[in-house]
Design a protein around this motif. Structure first.
Motif, short mmCIF file in Angstrom:
data_model
loop_
_atom_site.label_atom_id
_atom_site.label_comp_id
_atom_site.label_asym_id
_atom_site.label_seq_id
_atom_site.Cartn_x
_atom_site.Cartn_y
_atom_site.Cartn_z
N VAL A 1 -3.85 0.26 -2.14
CA VAL A 1 -3.17 -1.05 -2.71
C VAL A 1 -2.63 -0.72 -4.08
O VAL A 1 -3.37 -0.15 -4.87
CB VAL A 1 -4.19 -2.29 -2.51
CG1 VAL A 1 -3.37 -3.32 -3.28
CG2 VAL A 1 -4.58 -2.57 -1.13
N PHE B 1 -3.60 -7.51 4.47
CA PHE B 1 -4.75 -6.90 3.78
C PHE B 1 -5.89 -8.04 4.26
O PHE B 1 -7.07 -7.70 4.34
CB PHE B 1 -4.59 -7.04 2.23
CG PHE B 1 -5.75 -6.48 1.51
CD1 PHE B 1 -6.65 -7.23 0.78
CD2 PHE B 1 -5.91 -5.13 1.29
CE1 PHE B 1 -7.69 -6.87 0.22
CE2 PHE B 1 -6.90 -4.50 0.81
CZ PHE B 1 -7.87 -5.58 0.26
N GLU C 1 0.70 -1.28 0.08
CA GLU C 1 -0.14 -0.10 0.06
C GLU C 1 0.94 1.27 -0.19
O GLU C 1 2.02 1.31 0.45
CB GLU C 1 -0.97 0.15 1.30
CG GLU C 1 -2.02 -0.74 1.22
CD GLU C 1 -2.93 -0.86 2.38
OE1 GLU C 1 -2.66 0.18 3.31
OE2 GLU C 1 -3.90 -1.25 2.60
#
Length: 142
Positions: free
Chosen positions: A31, A52, A26
């Motif tokens: 992202v 994530f 990120e």
């Protein structure tokens, strides 16, 4: 972990699994899909690997391929089938302990292992213990 289903005193299902952390790169909370785990996320100080999602290797199916070219899920299913057939974790399934960070594996040269679990090569650390603990807690399916 392992989930064992027992019906009428017999093992009818064995489901192995392991948690798998999914990290994505990120930058400023967004992202970047162009950056993969094999590439360098830390190209500058604003990028970072972020957990994530957390999923399971069994659920990932085709998404978690081993170096052998077989999926983790397929090998876990094969081991489960061998346990169901044997109705136990057989003491004949010799395990070779991993060295230098390598995974424990079934002995591919042992005929009892070949006959029972054939191509299973998954790292099995903790699976035997997890299976034994699951069997102690297993109750017949209702």
């Amino acid at each position: 972990y392992v989930k064992v289903t027992v019906e009428d005193g017999f093992i009818v299902d064995v489901f192995f699994d392991a948690l798998y952390d999914v990290y994505k790169c990120e930058v400023d909370g967004v992202v970047d899909p162009t950056i993969t785990r094999s590439s360098n996320c830390a190209v500058d100080s604003t990028y970072e690997w972020v957990l994530f999602a957390e999923t399971t290797k069994q659920v990932l199916g085709e998404g978690y391929m081993l170096a052998s070219g077989i999926t983790w899920a397929a090998e876990a299913d094969e081991l489960a089938a061998a346990i169901i057939e044997a109705q136990e974790w057989s003491a004949a399934w010799d395990i070779i302990l991993g060295t230098d960070g390598g995974h424990d594996k079934f002995d591919p040269l042992d005929q009892d292992v070949i006959d029972a679990v054939a191509g299973v090569t998954i790292g099995i650390e903790g699976f035997k213990v997890a299976f034994e603990e699951a069997m102690e807690q297993a109750v017949p399916a209702s």
